[in-house]
Design a protein around this motif. Structure first.
Motif, short mmCIF file in Angstrom:
data_model
loop_
_atom_site.label_atom_id
_atom_site.label_comp_id
_atom_site.label_asym_id
_atom_site.label_seq_id
_atom_site.Cartn_x
_atom_site.Cartn_y
_atom_site.Cartn_z
N ARG A 140 0.83 -1.21 0.00
CA ARG A 140 0.00 0.00 0.00
C ARG A 140 0.86 1.25 0.00
O ARG A 140 1.87 1.32 0.71
CB ARG A 140 -0.88 0.03 1.24
N LEU A 174 -2.82 -1.11 -4.51
CA LEU A 174 -2.77 0.16 -3.79
C LEU A 174 -1.37 0.76 -3.71
O LEU A 174 -1.12 1.67 -2.94
CB LEU A 174 -3.35 -0.01 -2.37
N SER A 231 -1.96 -2.58 -9.92
CA SER A 231 -2.58 -1.27 -9.87
C SER A 231 -2.69 -0.70 -11.27
O SER A 231 -1.96 -1.10 -12.17
CB SER A 231 -1.69 -0.36 -9.00
#
Length: 146
Positions: free
Chosen positions: A28, A61, A96
């Motif tokens: 993330r 993310l 992503s």
């Protein structure tokens, strides 16, 4: 753009999914070198403990992985993975839409595929969602009958 909730989220989560028999990492944000390297080492440790043959790398993310960390991953982590985990691997990448994270995964993956030719067989696929990745790994379960 500042997102206050992002401060509450760890740079990564590492887990073992019993249902699909896979080690999983979810990255993330803009990952610092320290967190990236720490996460890679934790993932490899868990893979050893579980004798993992299946992996999920969730980068949906991810905002950024540094160039130095890409180099480190190639030289250290992936080399160790292919040297110490001698069986074949099935890897699901959940990517992503961020072009930086896709480029980082592709760079690392190219090295891994080169190592595959030298040591182990690796089957891999890229997915847009974690659900698709899990379904693919579930379809490829090896069931041991006693």
């Amino acid at each position: 753009m500042h997102r206050p909730e992002a401060a509450l989220v760890e740079a990564y989560t590492i887990s073992y999914d019993k249902i699909i028999d896979a080690v999983c990492v979810a990255w993330r944000g803009a990952i610092s070198s320290q967190k990236y390297r720490e996460g890679c080492k934790e993932l490899l440790t868990l893979a050893h403990e579980k004798n993992a043959k299946k992996w999920i790398f969730d980068a949906t993310l991810v905002e950024f992985i540094g160039v130095d960390d890409e180099k480190w991953a190639k030289k250290m982590w992936l080399t160790e993975m292919t040297a110490t985990l001698v069986h074949n691997h099935t890897i699901a990448y959940v990517l992503s839409k961020n072009s930086f994270s896709r480029a980082a995964v592709n760079t690392i993956n190219q090295f891994l595929m080169k190592k595959q030719q030298e040591t182990i067989e690796i089957t891999e696929r890229y997915f847009n969602t974690l659900l698709e990745a899990r379904a693919w790994l579930f379809e490829n379960l090896e069931i041991e009958l006693d």
